[in-house]
Each structure stands twice: as C-alpha cells, then as structure tokens.
Design a protein around this motif. Structure first.
Motif, PDB file in Angstrom:
ATOM      1  N   ARG A  86       0.808  -1.239  -0.142  1.00 42.76           N
ATOM      2  CA  ARG A  86      -0.005   0.158   0.025  1.00 42.76           C
ATOM      3  C   ARG A  86       0.683   1.347   0.025  1.00 42.76           C
ATOM      4  N   GLN A  87       2.053   1.243   0.548  1.00 49.16           N
ATOM      5  CA  GLN A  87       2.812   2.349   0.787  1.00 49.16           C
ATOM      6  C   GLN A  87       3.307   2.894  -0.721  1.00 49.16           C
ATOM      7  N   SER A  99       0.992   7.092  -6.455  1.00 45.64           N
ATOM      8  CA  SER A  99      -0.158   8.096  -6.847  1.00 45.64           C
ATOM      9  C   SER A  99       0.069   9.361  -6.664  1.00 45.64           C
ATOM     10  N   ALA A 100       0.875   9.707  -5.499  1.00 40.61           N
ATOM     11  CA  ALA A 100       1.242  11.220  -5.310  1.00 40.61           C
ATOM     12  C   ALA A 100       1.956  11.645  -6.366  1.00 40.61           C
ATOM     13  N   ALA A 150      -3.591  -7.199  -7.276  1.00 40.78           N
ATOM     14  CA  ALA A 150      -3.723  -6.637  -8.830  1.00 40.78           C
ATOM     15  C   ALA A 150      -4.884  -5.867  -8.890  1.00 40.78           C
ATOM     16  N   SER A 151      -5.989  -6.408  -8.057  1.00 41.14           N
ATOM     17  CA  SER A 151      -7.245  -5.953  -8.149  1.00 41.14           C
ATOM     18  C   SER A 151      -7.264  -4.644  -7.349  1.00 41.14           C
ATOM     19  N   ALA A 197      -6.971   1.801  -7.837  1.00 40.98           N
ATOM     20  CA  ALA A 197      -6.117   2.638  -7.432  1.00 40.98           C
ATOM     21  C   ALA A 197      -5.733   3.611  -8.827  1.00 40.98           C
ATOM     22  N   PHE A 198      -5.432   2.779  -9.968  1.00 45.60           N
ATOM     23  CA  PHE A 198      -4.785   3.444 -10.990  1.00 45.60           C
ATOM     24  C   PHE A 198      -5.547   3.230 -12.413  1.00 45.60           C
ATOM     25  N   ALA A 199      -6.537   2.248 -12.387  1.00 45.56           N
ATOM     26  CA  ALA A 199      -7.062   1.952 -13.844  1.00 45.56           C
ATOM     27  C   ALA A 199      -6.155   1.801 -14.857  1.00 45.56           C
ATOM     28  N   PRO A 200      -5.137   0.952 -14.951  1.00 41.10           N
ATOM     29  CA  PRO A 200      -4.067   1.015 -15.736  1.00 41.10           C
ATOM     30  C   PRO A 200      -4.690   0.319 -17.034  1.00 41.10           C
TER      31      PRO A 200
END
Length: 352
Positions: A189-190, A196-197, A223-224, A229-232
C-alpha cells in the motif's frame, strides 16, 4: 493450447472497422487504440522492444538504448520501445540503463558524474561486437522526438518515483504525453500511495503501468487493488520465483486464471517479459521460458507461445523481429492500416 478470448475472425472484422475510423491518424494513435482497449484486442499480441530493441541477434545489430535501435524497432513493426532514464550531473534526463558508462559507451565512470556536454562525447558501443557507433548518449527529449507519432515509448525510471513528473513534463511539452508509458514497481500500500502522489503531481494524459513481481505479489488480489487505484491499461507481470533452471509449467502465481479474469474485468493487458537479465541465466524473468529458448533452442512455441497461451497480450523481448515473425505466422498479429515504413521521424538524428 491457448484459450481464445475472441476469435481471429472477429478480430479481423474489428481491425477493418478500426482501420476505417483510424485512417489518416498516426501509427502511434493506432497502437494507442489497441493499448487502451485490451479486451477488444485479445487476439493481437503487441511487442515491446527491450532497451529500444538493441539486444536482438546476439546484441550485434545496434547499440543499447540508441536512436538507431528505435529506428530498427519501428521498421520491423514493434508497437512499443522500452528505454531507461537517468540524469546527468547537471540534471538533464538521459537514456542509459546502467548507472555506469563502461559497458555501453567509450567512456568510463558513473553517469551522474558527467554533464550533458561531457556525455555527448561518449560514443555508444554495440555490445556484441564492440563496434563503436557514430551515436552518442541521447537525451530523453531526443528519444521522444524520434518516437513521436511513430511508436509508443515505455520509460523505465532508473531514478526515484518523484522524478516521474519531470519525465512526463518533457513529453507533454512535445505534445505527446499520451504516447508515453511510465511504470513503477508496486508491492504494498505504501508503494501505491507513493506512486499515486507522483502521478497526481504529473497531471493526466499519459499512461501509467504498474509492475508486479511474484517475489512479493503472490496472487491476483493485489492486482485488483492496483486496478482500483490506477485503472491501468496494462500491468507488467514478472516471473522471478521459478528462476531459469527449470521450465515453469504454470507461469507462476501472476499468470493464473484469476489474474486473467482480473485483466478482463479491468480491461488491461497482461505484459510478460522474456528478455535476459545481465549476469543471470537466460529466461530468468520468464520461468525459463525466455528469448534464448525461443531463438537459440529454436522453441518459440515453448517460450512466446507459452505466455500467449496464458493470456499475455504484450511481450517485452530482446528479439522483437523473431517474435513478430513467429506471432504473425501463427495468427497472433492483426495488421495495422498504416504501413510503418511510411512513418518518418520528427527530427534528423545522427545514428549509425
């Protein structure tokens, strides 16, 4: 045998429709359309040329991370070139894999201890033959100008995650941010929060591809989380754990049926790596099923075919020409509407 997600007939029909809508657009735009819509192109396998495509044919064709290698990759029809980004002493982004210049140039020492002007006196070397080329270390801007509108470019960040916004800014200044794929390793998560930042600071309009390696990520659950988080549009999946001593029979935990289901749900590509790692056995990144098995052992079905059977729709390889030839011969490539040879570079560069 590979479980088909769409039939070739459907893909061919779709290619015709896409060709009608994309006629007149750049080659990069057509590639981007396939990159951004994985579920529509499950029967087309895209090729990413590792280190610009310089390593093929026993590392004897081009210097690593060179503009000449990019031109070669474009000419054979690769969709993506992967290059490595570092900084010169004066802060300029430059293209170089190693932190030292010794292996790939006529200079010695650390990249970060050379100014850009000094790096422009370092001639690139073809590793397999020792041939000194007429091309020097490229800046990121020079590399972007060479790829613009012709092919997608994947930037392998050899710096910190906080350097990503600067790289994206250079592409945005050239009006080609959407043609750039940046990536970062994620394992908790880190790392998701740190990436994300940085991406928020970089702004939008470019592609972000997470990298997941099976030494830290063991199933599709993470992966989910990354997808949310990013919708890659693609996730690079690295098979470390099996090594290269034996051939994996499953592809490891990241190429499971659950992962393929997550990819379909999120509409993203599974990106597999078959290139070699310096000082590691061939196939180390691919559970033994790497480029050496495909080319040196003449078993492409057991290498590239294996990963295609497990859902890979992008393969990053040191042997892009051979991979494209085999994939095409076996019905895994759908033609584009624009002949790649018609594309011209955005600028004239001195290349060997």
């Amino acid at each position: 045998m590979r479980t088909r997600w769409l039939s070739l007939a459907f893909s061919a029909a779709l290619a015709t429709v896409a060709g009608q809508s994309l006629a007149g657009e750049s080659r990069a735009s057509q590639i981007l359309a396939r990159f951004e819509h994985a579920n529509q192109w499950r029967d087309h396998v895209m090729i990413a040329a590792h280190r610009a495509g310089s390593m093929q044919a026993g590392k004897t064709l081009y210097a690593e991370n060179s503009l000449a290698a990019v031109e070669g990759s474009i000419a054979i029809g690769a969709e993506i070139v992967e290059v490595d980004v570092r900084r010169a002493k004066d802060g300029e982004f430059v293209i170089m894999h190693d932190s030292w210049l010794d292996r790939t140039t006529t200079c010695k020492g650390e990249v970060v201890k050379y100014t850009l002007a000094e790096l422009k006196k370092c001639w690139l070397v073809v590793e397999g033959t020792g041939t000194v080329t007429k091309e020097t270390v490229s800046t990121l801007r020079e590399m972007l100008l060479t790829t613009r509108d012709r092919i997608l470019i994947n930037l392998d960040n050899k710096l910190e995650v906080t350097d990503l916004p600067g790289m994206v800014a250079e592409a945005r200044d050239l009006g080609m941010a959407d043609q750039v794929i940046v990536k970062e390793n994620l394992w908790n998560r880190q790392r998701i929060d740190a990436a994300s930042a940085a991406l928020t600071q970089a702004g939008g309009g470019f592609q972000f591809m997470p990298i997941l390696a099976d030494d830290a990520v063991h199933d599709a659950v993470f992966a989910s989380e990354v997808d949310k988080a990013f919708a890659p549009r693609a996730i690079e999946l690295i098979t470390w754990r099996n090594g290269a001593e034996t051939l994996t029979s499953t592809g490891g935990p990241l190429f499971s049926t659950r992962m393929r289901a997550e990819a379909a749900r999120g509409d993203w590509h599974l990106w597999a790596d078959t290139y070699a790692v310096v000082n590691k056995p061939g196939g180390f990144l691919a559970g033994g099923r790497g480029d050496e098995l495909a080319v040196a052992a003449s078993l492409p079905r057991e290498a590239w075919g294996f990963w295609v059977d497990r859902g890979a729709t992008i393969i990053q390889t040191d042997e892009p020409k051979a991979a494209i030839a085999w994939l095409t011969a076996n019905g895994y490539r759908v033609p584009y509407t624009t002949d790649i040879k018609q594309a011209e570079p955005a600028h004239t560069a001195s290349i060997n």
